[in-house]
Design an enzyme around this catalytic site. Structure first.
Site, PDB file in Angstrom:
ATOM      1  N   HIS A   1       0.826  -1.211   0.000  1.00  0.00           N
ATOM      2  CA  HIS A   1       0.000   0.000   0.000  1.00  0.00           C
ATOM      3  C   HIS A   1       0.856   1.255   0.000  1.00  0.00           C
ATOM      4  CE1 HIS A   1      -2.101  -3.305   2.100  1.00  0.00           C
ATOM      5  NE2 HIS A   1      -3.055  -2.993   1.254  1.00  0.00           N
TER       6      HIS A   1
HETATM    7  S1  FES Z   1       1.731  -0.602   3.291  1.00  0.00           S
HETATM    8 FE1  FES Z   1       0.055  -1.884   3.696  1.00  0.00          FE
HETATM    9  S2  FES Z   1       0.963  -3.707   4.425  1.00  0.00           S
HETATM   10 FE2  FES Z   1       2.632  -2.394   4.048  1.00  0.00          FE
END
Ligand code: FES
Length: 121
Positions: A86
């Site tokens: 993410h």
């Molecule tokens: S940024 Fe979501 S699990 Fe690492």
């Protein structure tokens, strides 16, 4: 008969410039920091020196604090680790600097038992 480090849930690790080892099923991202990195990271909240026992060695758990993915070591925009799941970016001290991760990479309990040998756990 004494118990081995492993049977006590501890891990003994000889430090090399950058290596990944496993402790209780989690990756540990050992990272040797240059003097330049130590100086660069010392100006950020949660001082770099509060996260290390020796400034030149970082020993964080390599699990993203967002949802638990494994960040990529030595990648990303902040000089440390990148979690592509993410988009979290950690600096050379394992502190989150960008993205949704709510906390810095966790530092496990560890101790130096020799100049370049640590026991984690
Ligand atoms: S940024 Fe979501 S699990 Fe690492």
């Amino acid at each position: 008969k004494s118990l081995s480090e492993e049977s006590m849930g501890r891990m003994k690790q000889r430090l090399e410039s950058r290596n990944i080892c496993r402790w209780r099923g989690k990756p540990i991202f050992v990272r040797h920091q240059t003097q330049k990195e130590i100086e660069r990271e010392s100006g950020v909240p949660q001082h770099d020196l509060d996260r290390v026992k020796k400034p030149e060695w970082l020993v964080p758990i390599g699990v993203c604090t967002h949802l638990g993915c494994a960040p990529i070591a030595n990648a990303g925009e902040c000089g440390g680790h990148h979690c592509p799941c993410h988009g979290s970016h950690y600096d050379a001290s394992g502190r989150v600097r960008k993205g949704p991760a709510p906390a810095n990479l966790e530092i496990p309990n560890y101790e130096f038992i020799e100049e370049d040998l640590v026991v984690v756990g």
